[in-house]
Design a protein around this motif. Structure first.
Motif, PDB file in Angstrom:
ATOM      1  N   GLU A 165       0.856  -1.178   0.000  1.00 24.49           N
ATOM      2  CA  GLU A 165       0.000   0.000   0.000  1.00 24.49           C
ATOM      3  C   GLU A 165       0.892   1.228   0.000  1.00 24.49           C
ATOM      4  O   GLU A 165       1.812   1.344   0.794  1.00 24.49           O
ATOM      5  N   THR A 168      -0.381   5.936  -5.014  1.00 24.35           N
ATOM      6  CA  THR A 168      -0.547   5.490  -6.392  1.00 24.35           C
ATOM      7  C   THR A 168      -0.961   6.681  -7.238  1.00 24.35           C
ATOM      8  O   THR A 168      -1.446   7.697  -6.729  1.00 24.35           O
ATOM      9  N   TRP A 172      -4.791   5.801 -12.117  1.00 24.95           N
ATOM     10  CA  TRP A 172      -5.052   4.383 -11.926  1.00 24.95           C
ATOM     11  C   TRP A 172      -6.212   4.169 -10.958  1.00 24.95           C
ATOM     12  O   TRP A 172      -7.000   3.244 -11.123  1.00 24.95           O
ATOM     13  N   ASP A 173      -6.315   5.019  -9.976  1.00 21.42           N
ATOM     14  CA  ASP A 173      -7.411   4.900  -9.011  1.00 21.42           C
ATOM     15  C   ASP A 173      -8.755   5.057  -9.702  1.00 21.42           C
ATOM     16  O   ASP A 173      -9.714   4.331  -9.416  1.00 21.42           O
ATOM     17  N   SER A 174      -8.852   6.021 -10.608  1.00 19.31           N
ATOM     18  CA  SER A 174     -10.128   6.205 -11.307  1.00 19.31           C
ATOM     19  C   SER A 174     -10.416   5.042 -12.256  1.00 19.31           C
ATOM     20  O   SER A 174     -11.571   4.676 -12.467  1.00 19.31           O
ATOM     21  N   LEU A 175      -9.384   4.451 -12.823  1.00 17.78           N
ATOM     22  CA  LEU A 175      -9.607   3.272 -13.659  1.00 17.78           C
ATOM     23  C   LEU A 175     -10.060   2.075 -12.816  1.00 17.78           C
ATOM     24  O   LEU A 175     -10.889   1.279 -13.241  1.00 17.78           O
ATOM     25  N   LYS A 176      -9.515   1.929 -11.599  1.00 26.02           N
ATOM     26  CA  LYS A 176      -9.926   0.839 -10.712  1.00 26.02           C
ATOM     27  C   LYS A 176     -11.388   0.991 -10.313  1.00 26.02           C
ATOM     28  O   LYS A 176     -12.082   0.009 -10.109  1.00 26.02           O
ATOM     29  N   LYS A 177     -11.869   2.221 -10.218  1.00 26.98           N
ATOM     30  CA  LYS A 177     -13.283   2.451  -9.892  1.00 26.98           C
ATOM     31  C   LYS A 177     -14.181   1.880 -10.983  1.00 26.98           C
ATOM     32  O   LYS A 177     -15.265   1.388 -10.700  1.00 26.98           O
ATOM     33  N   LEU A 179     -13.634  -0.751 -12.731  1.00 24.67           N
ATOM     34  CA  LEU A 179     -13.721  -2.196 -12.534  1.00 24.67           C
ATOM     35  C   LEU A 179     -14.671  -2.555 -11.409  1.00 24.67           C
ATOM     36  O   LEU A 179     -15.403  -3.541 -11.481  1.00 24.67           O
ATOM     37  N   ASN A 180     -14.700  -1.768 -10.385  1.00 30.55           N
ATOM     38  CA  ASN A 180     -15.528  -2.054  -9.223  1.00 30.55           C
ATOM     39  C   ASN A 180     -16.983  -1.613  -9.408  1.00 30.55           C
ATOM     40  O   ASN A 180     -17.851  -2.020  -8.646  1.00 30.55           O
TER      41      ASN A 180
END
Length: 182
Positions: A165, A168, A172-177, A179-180
């Motif tokens: 952890e 980041t 990338w955080d917005s791209l991970k959103k 996916l979720n």
């Protein structure tokens, strides 16, 4: 391609009934077909010819081994080969070998060549992927396997040393959103 004389069986002088023929197949046989995947071959072939009035039934039974290279490590090993193949030879107007289990030869023929049937039955009986038995039970020692193991250990050590952890990149955080949010 020329026919191999030893695989030409003259049947005109044979009586009705069963006849046995034995062959030893080596690498030279496969080289005739320009098949070079075997380092060596030692196969015993038993041919049973059952001659009847209107047709002939052939049963090819073979067992032995071929030396091949492993698809994973490229190490040579002996692959067991065994099996059988059955086909029928009938008489007709003209030669026809389109059917894999039926060979039609002309009425005036006095001999039949079985080399193609022998070749195909052996080669097609081999597994598609040839894996050294030492890989499956873990007893094979080879430079290639040692190198693969060495490289795989480094990748796991890098994962352990990497912080799990940490900061980041916000992209990338917005791209991970995405996916979720399914």
């Amino acid at each position: 391609m020329r026919d191999l004389k030893e695989f030409t069986i003259p049947f005109v002088g044979l009586k009705l009934g069963k006849h046995h023929f034995d062959y030893k197949i080596e690498r030279k046989f496969f080289e005739h077909f320009e098949f070079d995947e075997f380092n060596s071959a030692a196969i015993n072939l038993d041919v049973l010819l059952d001659k009847k009035t209107t047709l002939m039934e052939f049963t090819l039974t073979y067992s032995g081994s071929v030396n091949v290279n492993c698809d994973v490590t490229n190490e040579p090993f002996d692959q067991k080969v065994e099996g059988s193949y059955h086909f029928v030879v009938k008489f007709g107007e003209e030669y026809n070998d389109e059917n894999e289990d039926l060979l039609i030869i002309s009425h005036g023929s006095y001999e039949v060549n079985i080399q193609q049937f022998v070749y195909e039955s052996i080669v097609l009986n081999l597994p598609a992927r040839k894996v050294h038995p030492g890989i499956e039970d873990g007893t094979l020692k080879s430079d290639i396997l040692d190198k693969l193991e060495e490289l795989s250990l480094k990748s796991t050590e890098e994962e352990v040393n990497e912080p799990k952890e940490g900061p980041t990149d916000p992209r990338w955080d917005s791209l991970k959103k995405l996916l979720n949010d399914k």
